[in-house]
Write a protein that holds these residues in place. Structure first.
Motif, PDB file in Angstrom:
ATOM      1  N   ALA A  64       0.306  -1.146   0.441  1.00 41.59           N
ATOM      2  CA  ALA A  64      -0.070   0.058   0.108  1.00 41.59           C
ATOM      3  C   ALA A  64       1.051   0.901   0.060  1.00 41.59           C
ATOM      4  CB  ALA A  64      -0.375   0.172   1.133  1.00 41.59           C
ATOM      5  N   LEU A  65       1.614   1.137   0.348  1.00 45.64           N
ATOM      6  CA  LEU A  65       2.591   2.361   0.621  1.00 45.64           C
ATOM      7  C   LEU A  65       3.464   2.519  -0.282  1.00 45.64           C
ATOM      8  CD1 LEU A  65       5.003   1.832   3.933  1.00 45.64           C
ATOM      9  CD2 LEU A  65       2.899   3.495   3.545  1.00 45.64           C
ATOM     10  N   ARG A  66       3.634   1.717  -1.195  1.00 41.97           N
ATOM     11  CA  ARG A  66       4.692   1.522  -2.395  1.00 41.97           C
ATOM     12  C   ARG A  66       3.738   2.188  -3.395  1.00 41.97           C
ATOM     13  NH1 ARG A  66       8.217   2.690  -5.549  1.00 41.97           N
ATOM     14  NH2 ARG A  66       7.182   4.806  -5.052  1.00 41.97           N
ATOM     15  N   ASN A  67       1.730   2.256  -3.512  1.00 36.80           N
ATOM     16  CA  ASN A  67       0.644   1.914  -4.318  1.00 36.80           C
ATOM     17  C   ASN A  67       0.339   3.908  -3.966  1.00 36.80           C
ATOM     18  OD1 ASN A  67       0.693  -0.403  -5.722  1.00 36.80           O
ATOM     19  ND2 ASN A  67      -0.995  -1.100  -4.313  1.00 36.80           N
ATOM     20  N   LEU A  68       0.221   4.079  -2.941  1.00 33.61           N
ATOM     21  CA  LEU A  68       0.224   5.523  -2.275  1.00 33.61           C
ATOM     22  C   LEU A  68       1.074   6.565  -2.728  1.00 33.61           C
ATOM     23  CD1 LEU A  68      -1.933   4.371   0.895  1.00 33.61           C
ATOM     24  CD2 LEU A  68      -3.087   5.404  -1.200  1.00 33.61           C
ATOM     25  N   THR A  69       2.495   6.170  -2.293  1.00 32.12           N
ATOM     26  CA  THR A  69       3.059   7.207  -2.386  1.00 32.12           C
ATOM     27  C   THR A  69       3.749   7.146  -4.547  1.00 32.12           C
ATOM     28  OG1 THR A  69       4.952   5.453  -2.910  1.00 32.12           O
ATOM     29  CG2 THR A  69       4.909   6.622  -0.996  1.00 32.12           C
ATOM     30  N   ARG A  70       3.032   6.152  -5.295  1.00 24.23           N
ATOM     31  CA  ARG A  70       3.080   6.799  -6.597  1.00 24.23           C
ATOM     32  C   ARG A  70       1.969   7.200  -7.198  1.00 24.23           C
ATOM     33  NH1 ARG A  70       4.394   1.011  -8.138  1.00 24.23           N
ATOM     34  NH2 ARG A  70       7.208   1.185  -8.307  1.00 24.23           N
ATOM     35  N   GLU A  71       0.218   7.021  -6.294  1.00 19.27           N
ATOM     36  CA  GLU A  71      -0.883   7.761  -6.967  1.00 19.27           C
ATOM     37  C   GLU A  71      -0.322   9.314  -6.198  1.00 19.27           C
ATOM     38  OE1 GLU A  71      -3.668   6.055  -4.999  1.00 19.27           O
ATOM     39  OE2 GLU A  71      -4.777   7.787  -5.119  1.00 19.27           O
ATOM     40  N   TYR A  72      -0.070   9.511  -5.392  1.00 22.09           N
ATOM     41  CA  TYR A  72       0.192  10.827  -5.035  1.00 22.09           C
ATOM     42  C   TYR A  72       1.469  11.496  -5.158  1.00 22.09           C
ATOM     43  CZ  TYR A  72      -4.331  10.187  -2.196  1.00 22.09           C
ATOM     44  OH  TYR A  72      -5.456  10.582  -2.289  1.00 22.09           O
ATOM     45  N   GLY A  73       2.731  10.917  -6.032  1.00 21.49           N
ATOM     46  CA  GLY A  73       3.656  11.386  -5.509  1.00 21.49           C
ATOM     47  C   GLY A  73       4.647  12.214  -5.168  1.00 21.49           C
ATOM     48  N   VAL A  74       4.259  10.709  -3.878  1.00 21.29           N
ATOM     49  CA  VAL A  74       6.018  10.629  -2.896  1.00 21.29           C
ATOM     50  C   VAL A  74       6.344   9.817  -3.108  1.00 21.29           C
ATOM     51  CG1 VAL A  74       5.375  10.387  -0.767  1.00 21.29           C
ATOM     52  CG2 VAL A  74       3.533  11.437  -2.006  1.00 21.29           C
ATOM     53  N   VAL A  75       7.781  10.661  -2.724  1.00 19.98           N
ATOM     54  CA  VAL A  75       9.287   9.514  -2.643  1.00 19.98           C
ATOM     55  C   VAL A  75       8.923   8.628  -1.996  1.00 19.98           C
ATOM     56  CG1 VAL A  75      11.443   9.204  -3.244  1.00 19.98           C
ATOM     57  CG2 VAL A  75      10.286  10.958  -3.849  1.00 19.98           C
ATOM     58  N   LEU A  76       9.169   6.883  -2.139  1.00 22.66           N
ATOM     59  CA  LEU A  76       9.260   6.833  -0.942  1.00 22.66           C
ATOM     60  C   LEU A  76      10.384   5.336  -0.455  1.00 22.66           C
ATOM     61  CD1 LEU A  76       7.310   4.275   0.708  1.00 22.66           C
ATOM     62  CD2 LEU A  76       7.680   2.855  -1.381  1.00 22.66           C
ATOM     63  N   ILE A  77      10.691   5.933   0.901  1.00 26.64           N
ATOM     64  CA  ILE A  77      12.447   5.514   0.548  1.00 26.64           C
ATOM     65  C   ILE A  77      12.200   4.391   2.042  1.00 26.64           C
ATOM     66  CG2 ILE A  77      14.399   6.251   2.633  1.00 26.64           C
ATOM     67  CD1 ILE A  77      13.207   9.330   1.694  1.00 26.64           C
ATOM     68  N   PHE A  78      13.111   3.342   2.009  1.00 27.05           N
ATOM     69  CA  PHE A  78      13.444   2.573   2.488  1.00 27.05           C
ATOM     70  C   PHE A  78      14.693   2.703   3.127  1.00 27.05           C
ATOM     71  CE2 PHE A  78      10.175  -1.598   0.342  1.00 27.05           C
ATOM     72  CZ  PHE A  78       9.363  -0.841   0.544  1.00 27.05           C
ATOM     73  N   ASP A  79      14.536   2.862   4.728  1.00 30.74           N
ATOM     74  CA  ASP A  79      15.563   2.554   5.419  1.00 30.74           C
ATOM     75  C   ASP A  79      15.985   1.322   5.899  1.00 30.74           C
ATOM     76  OD1 ASP A  79      17.954   3.284   7.344  1.00 30.74           O
ATOM     77  OD2 ASP A  79      16.443   4.703   9.150  1.00 30.74           O
ATOM     78  N   GLU A  80      16.740   0.878   4.675  1.00 34.08           N
ATOM     79  CA  GLU A  80      17.476  -0.947   5.671  1.00 34.08           C
ATOM     80  C   GLU A  80      18.914  -0.483   6.217  1.00 34.08           C
ATOM     81  OE1 GLU A  80      16.358  -3.600   3.949  1.00 34.08           O
ATOM     82  OE2 GLU A  80      15.255  -2.963   1.079  1.00 34.08           O
TER      83      GLU A  80
END
Ligand code: PLP
Length: 432
Positions: free
Chosen positions: A224-240
């Protein structure tokens, strides 16, 4: 008991010249201890006492302390090249190529020295490419010491849902740009993006919030984080920073099959040598290229010591044997602790993923976010860890902190740990 003759003398000298006697906020211990040697799975203090180490320096040590082949690679590199500070070195190219091969989102790679620097740069880039200022983080996650993220990690219950900065001196304007949401709560993220998606530059998430032990993400949450960030033009950062290399060379993203836009790596990447990486999609990362508007720099970025250590660590991890060994031993430790606590009638839930295990002193039940961990008995948690340390098993005496198994731990080490845990838990006073 922990002897404190030479330890006390060194710790006292430290207190006279180092604020609080430690060089990092979470390193304070309830006894004066100064360490003078580390080898394999063991630490040695100034009074020549030996500890089996599960702390792993908060996570970097995956092969064991002072791994001979990693150290040899560093020495070999330093005999040839140290740091040039112009152009690029052959070692940097080699490492970037490896990370590009292993980490799903790593079309481009930048090297720096610490996890905090990497998350700082990731957020700056996200703000630059979106033209937005706000970010979302989650309650219970830690992403480093800078103002945008240093808040709401292990919060007092009454602070949940409010800003809980960890330091004085943080800029209020920066703090207010961060929105803190509960982990694994898709609805909270969706509602926030629906309400103010156009203000939000990035979501930064510890894919497994290991700074509160081991809270597993639901797959549908990460998707959902992946899909929602795409939808709203937000950058998704995984802190690994913790999960990278420790759980898989390619990070948790390579296990779970959800690919972020950017990701940060450090810790187990170089088995204890200081190096970190910011990796991500070319389209975003190339904005860091000189002249493309986003500034990235650091005198020590790409220092040959860290890069050689990272290359040697990856070489050790490549066969998968290290991970198989560590995961199996961590599973034995988790199973053993669960069994012993049940036999003794002590409420305990042991969380484990890969080489990480964390005994929570609470009845079994869902562990989806930080609020679920308020059921953990801090008093029992800290008491248990202190007693284990006093018996030579180093589990840092801070509630919720994770234990790490390294390639240097043996089945006999786990058996001894469990024998001592049984002894310690049997003596746990009922009133705590
Ligand atoms: N991100 C995570 C998930 C961490 O656990 C840490 C440190 O513990 C950091 C970032 C910051 O890394 P460093 O301490 O190297 O600055």
């Amino acid at each position: 008991m922990i002897a404190t003759v030479a330890n006390a003398a060194l710790a006292e000298r430290a207190r006279q010249v180092i604020p609080g006697g430690v060089n990092s906020g979470n390193r304070s211990l309830p006894w004066p201890i100064a360490f003078v040697r580390a080898e394999g799975a063991y630490l040695f203090d100034a009074d020549d006492q030996q500890y089996l180490d599960y702390h792993a320096a908060f996570g970097p040590i995956i092969l064991g302390h002072n791994h001979p082949r990693v150290n040899a690679a560093v020495v070999e590199a330093l005999n040839r090249i140290d740091i040039i500070g112009a152009g690029v070195t052959d070692l940097e190219v080699e490492l970037a190529t490896r990370l590009n091969r292993y980490i799903p989102c790593a079309e481009r790679v930048l090297l720096t020295n610490s996890g905090s620097e990497a998350t700082y740069a990731a957020l700056r880039l996200a703000r630059a490419v979106t033209g937005r200022t706000r970010i979302i983080k989650f309650q219970g996650t830690y992403h480093g010491w800078h103002d945008a993220v240093l808040m709401n990690v292990i919060s007092a219950p009454e602070k949940i849902g409010q800003y809980d900065p960890l330091s004085l001196g943080m800029l209020p304007d920066v703090i207010r740009q961060t929105i803190v949401l509960p982990f694994n709560d898709t609805e909270a993220v969706a509602e926030t993006l629906q309400r103010q998606g156009e203000e939000i530059a990035a979501i930064i998430v510890e894919v497994i919030p290991h700074n509160i032990g081991c809270v597993l993400p639901r797959l549908d949450f990460l998707q959902a984080l992946r899909n929602l960030t795409r939808e709203y033009g937000v950058v998704l950062i995984f802190d690994e920073v913790v999960t990278g290399f420790r759980h898989a060379i390619g990070g948790y993203q390579s296990i779970v099959g959800v690919t972020p836009d950017l990701a940060t790596f450090a810790k187990a990447m170089a088995n204890g040598f200081p190096i970190a990486a910011l990796v991500g999609r070319a389209e975003l990362m190339d904005r860091f290229a000189p002249g493309k508007g986003v500034f990235f720099a650091g005198t020590y970025n790409g220092h040959s010591a860290g890069v050689a250590a990272a290359l040697a660590t990856i070489a050790e991890l490549e066969s998968g044997e290290v991970h198989r060994h560590c995961f199996a031993l961590a599973q034995s430790a988790a199973d053993g602790l669960t069994r012993i606590a049940a036999e003794l009638g002590i409420p305990m839930t042991v969380a484990r993923f890969g080489s990480v295990f964390v005994p929570y002193f609470m009845e079994p039940g869902p562990i989806e976010n930080y609020t679920d961990l308020l059921r953990n008995s801090t008093a029992r948690d800290v008491w248990f860890r202190k007693k284990m340390c006093e018996h030579g098993i180093f589990m840092i005496p801070t509630a919720l902190k994770r234990n790490h198994v390294s390639a240097a731990h043996t089945p006999a080490d786990i058996d001894r740990t469990l024998d001592i845990a049984r002894q310690v838990l049997s003596a746990m006073p009922a009133h705590i």
